[in-house]
Scaffold this active site. Structure first.
Site, PDB file in Angstrom:
ATOM      1  N   CYS A 133       2.823 -38.187  26.006  1.00 25.58           N
ATOM      2  CA  CYS A 133       1.622 -38.729  26.636  1.00 25.58           C
ATOM      3  C   CYS A 133       1.279 -40.107  26.081  1.00 25.58           C
ATOM      4  CB  CYS A 133       0.465 -37.764  26.412  1.00 25.58           C
ATOM      5  SG  CYS A 133      -1.103 -38.411  26.964  1.00 25.58           S
ATOM      6  N   CYS A 136      -2.389 -40.760  25.383  1.00 30.04           N
ATOM      7  CA  CYS A 136      -2.937 -40.147  24.163  1.00 30.04           C
ATOM      8  C   CYS A 136      -2.481 -40.893  22.918  1.00 30.04           C
ATOM      9  CB  CYS A 136      -2.460 -38.705  24.016  1.00 30.04           C
ATOM     10  SG  CYS A 136      -2.410 -37.785  25.535  1.00 30.04           S
ATOM     11  N   ASP A 137      -1.212 -41.304  22.882  1.00 31.20           N
ATOM     12  CA  ASP A 137      -0.627 -41.733  21.608  1.00 31.20           C
ATOM     13  C   ASP A 137      -0.181 -43.192  21.549  1.00 31.20           C
ATOM     14  OD1 ASP A 137      -0.942 -39.114  20.726  1.00 31.20           O
ATOM     15  OD2 ASP A 137       0.987 -38.503  21.554  1.00 31.20           O
TER      16      ASP A 137
END
Ligand code: NAP
Length: 309
Positions: A133, A136-137
């Protein structure tokens, strides 16, 4: 306790849309949203193709709006995961851990989850340089070289997003042609930070202690092995339907997608309906999932009426 008229499992666009329609039909739906509610849009940044939002909208913001709308018409939402179902007789039974619930009709909208690539190092390095993701990261890889594996829309979207953080982003694809839409391909090819490694598969994650150092590759045409240095690797090779708990209960295709009698949402069990990414391996869009959720609620309502509920 009396069975619910409609019980909905899943809280992506399909589940919440089904809830809006079922609630407005006065069926007082009970929706199990799961501990990680909201589905794949919760890990999506810009949603540019959901109709009605001409300037785009953030994925989590869109899902908040879906949820709020479902609540507004009286959906009861429970933040628990469904762990087991029994559709062998009516009323149907659904468990969240030890708690049992019953319902006259069920709408399954459990969506899909990111696919794992299955190479050495993947499990150890997940969350330590390897991610599924970008939204997200991505932030953790500022100034680093980043690799994205995959050739679809997700891979290119992630690569373009990651170019905001990384010094360089390389897309590794197993063929020499992308599956992604033309508009994303054009953007990716024109981007100065993006490059491509074609006809290549990842054979292992390279690491030094618990630091990810890159990706081992094999060219599928020449068989040549190579190493691509990177601080971060993002896997974007598609999704699998989240349908394990329905195995043996509902008919599915070999990939685990629930079979329905399209265009209706009827499954192999009378009174159980399904919609969204757990059914659909063709379109897989938020808007099509929402449409399928709507259809499932209408089908459930008509079926309940036809059997006298
Ligand atoms: P996808 O379209 O199924 O693409 C998966 C990609 O990963 C393909 O290029 C595939 O290669 C590759 N792949 C699959 N298994 C692999 C493996 N084991 N090793 C290496 N490569 C592998 O999945 P997606 O990109 O997640 O997209 C899913 C759906 O969502 C699509 O319908 C897409 O249009 C939609 N989507 C739309 C948007 C948007 O409209 N903005 C954004 C994201 C996703 P092959 O090409 O060789 O099969």
């Amino acid at each position: 306790m009396d069975p619910r008229q409609v019980l909905i499992i899943g809280s992506g666009p399909a589940g919440f849309t089904a809830a809006v329609y079922a609630a407005r039909a006065n069926l007082q739906p009970l929706l199990f949203e799961g501990f990680g509610w909201g589905g794949q849009l919760m890990i999506t940044s810009d949603v540019e193709n959901y109709p009605g939002f001409s300037d785009g909208i953030q994925g989590p913001e869109l899902m908040e709006a879906f949820r709020k709308q479902a609540l507004r018409f009286g959906t009861e939402i429970v933040t628990e995961d469904v762990t087991r179902v029994d559709f062998s007789c009516r009323p149907f039974r659904v468990w969240t851990g030890e708690r049992e619930h019953s319902a006259r009709s069920v709408i399954v909208s459990t969506g899909a989850v990111a696919r794992r690539i299955g190479i050495p190092g993947e499990t150890e390095m997940t969350g330590k340089g390897l991610s599924y993701c970008a939204t997200c990261d991505g932030f953790f890889f500022r100034g680093e070289e980043i690799v994205v594996i995959g050739g679809g829309d997700t891979a290119l979207e992630e690569a373009l997003f990651l170019s905001k953080f990384g010094s360089k982003v390389t897309v590794v694809h197993r063929r020499d042609q992308l599956r992604a839409s033309k508009i994303l391909q054009d953007r990716a090819f024109a981007h100065p930070k993006l490059s491509f490694v074609w006809d290549s598969v990842a054979t292992g994650i390279a690491m030094d202690g618990d630091k990810l150092t890159g990706l081992n590759l094999r060219n599928v045409i020449s068989g040549e092995e190579s190493f691509l240095a990177a601080g971060g690797v993002f896997v974007a090779i598609g999704h699998d339907p989240a349908t394990k708990i329905f195995e043996g209960q509902l008919d599915m295709d070999p990939q685990g997608y629930i079979l329905t009698q399209a265009p209706a949402s009827r499954t192999s069990v009378e009174g159980v309906f399904a919609g969204g990414d757990c059914v659909d391996h063709v379109y897989r869009q938020a808007v099509t999932a929402a449409g399928m959720g709507c259809a499932a609620a209408i089908d459930a309502e008509r079926w309940l009426e036809s059997v006298g509920h």
